[in-house]
Design a protein around this motif. Sequence first.
Motif, short mmCIF file in Angstrom:
data_model
loop_
_atom_site.label_atom_id
_atom_site.label_comp_id
_atom_site.label_asym_id
_atom_site.label_seq_id
_atom_site.Cartn_x
_atom_site.Cartn_y
_atom_site.Cartn_z
N THR A 37 -51.60 94.88 -25.92
CA THR A 37 -52.41 94.86 -24.71
C THR A 37 -51.77 95.70 -23.61
N ALA A 38 -50.47 95.54 -23.41
CA ALA A 38 -49.77 96.33 -22.39
C ALA A 38 -49.76 97.81 -22.76
N LEU A 39 -49.65 98.12 -24.04
CA LEU A 39 -49.66 99.50 -24.51
C LEU A 39 -51.01 100.15 -24.24
N ALA A 40 -52.08 99.41 -24.48
CA ALA A 40 -53.42 99.93 -24.22
C ALA A 40 -53.64 100.13 -22.72
N MET A 41 -53.12 99.23 -21.91
CA MET A 41 -53.27 99.37 -20.45
C MET A 41 -52.47 100.57 -19.94
N ALA A 42 -51.30 100.81 -20.49
CA ALA A 42 -50.46 101.92 -20.04
C ALA A 42 -51.06 103.27 -20.44
N GLN A 43 -51.78 103.30 -21.54
CA GLN A 43 -52.34 104.55 -22.03
C GLN A 43 -53.86 104.60 -21.89
N HIS A 44 -54.40 103.85 -20.97
CA HIS A 44 -55.83 103.86 -20.64
C HIS A 44 -56.71 103.58 -21.86
N GLY A 45 -56.34 102.56 -22.61
CA GLY A 45 -57.16 102.10 -23.74
C GLY A 45 -56.81 102.73 -25.07
#
Length: 166
Positions: free
Chosen positions: A31-39
């Motif tokens: 989830t944090a990875l997706a938020m950091a890379q805009h999905g």
Amino acid sequence: MYPVHDDDAALLLSLTVAAKRRPAALDEIITALAMAQHGEIPAKSKLVDAFARMSVCGLIAEAEGGYTLSAAAQAMMAGLRAKDDSATRLARIKQQLADFDPKDKHPSIRVTQEQLLAAIQRYKVAQHNHHGKNIQTDKPKSKSSWIPTKDLVQGKQHLPSNRRKP
């Protein structure tokens, strides 16, 4: 440390967010990875390799059934500015990783592609169920106390007076 991959920097940035107070599970890291890379989520094989590289260098540790940053990685992340956007943070992390010199060899953390696939699928299901809402910051909506002016003018609703009653 050479060579530095984009996925390494993204993994460290996501672990900084996900494992802030306690070791993070794979779902929280995704989830944090997706938020950091805009999905966008990197491929499973790249994430497996990033976990292995970062753990061998001593930047990621396994603790209490989750994953957390080591003391060296926390010191590296402490130098980041809070006002920078994620692209700037990723560039700074990549620069710090290029300058990083691992002291000792550490054991590799084995994260399988099946574990990552399950975590990514749970993230996508949760994202689909929330219909575009941010998963981590949903707040309940409060009741509105707005009174239409038409009703006020016609005297249907009375407002409390501002004077004190004796």
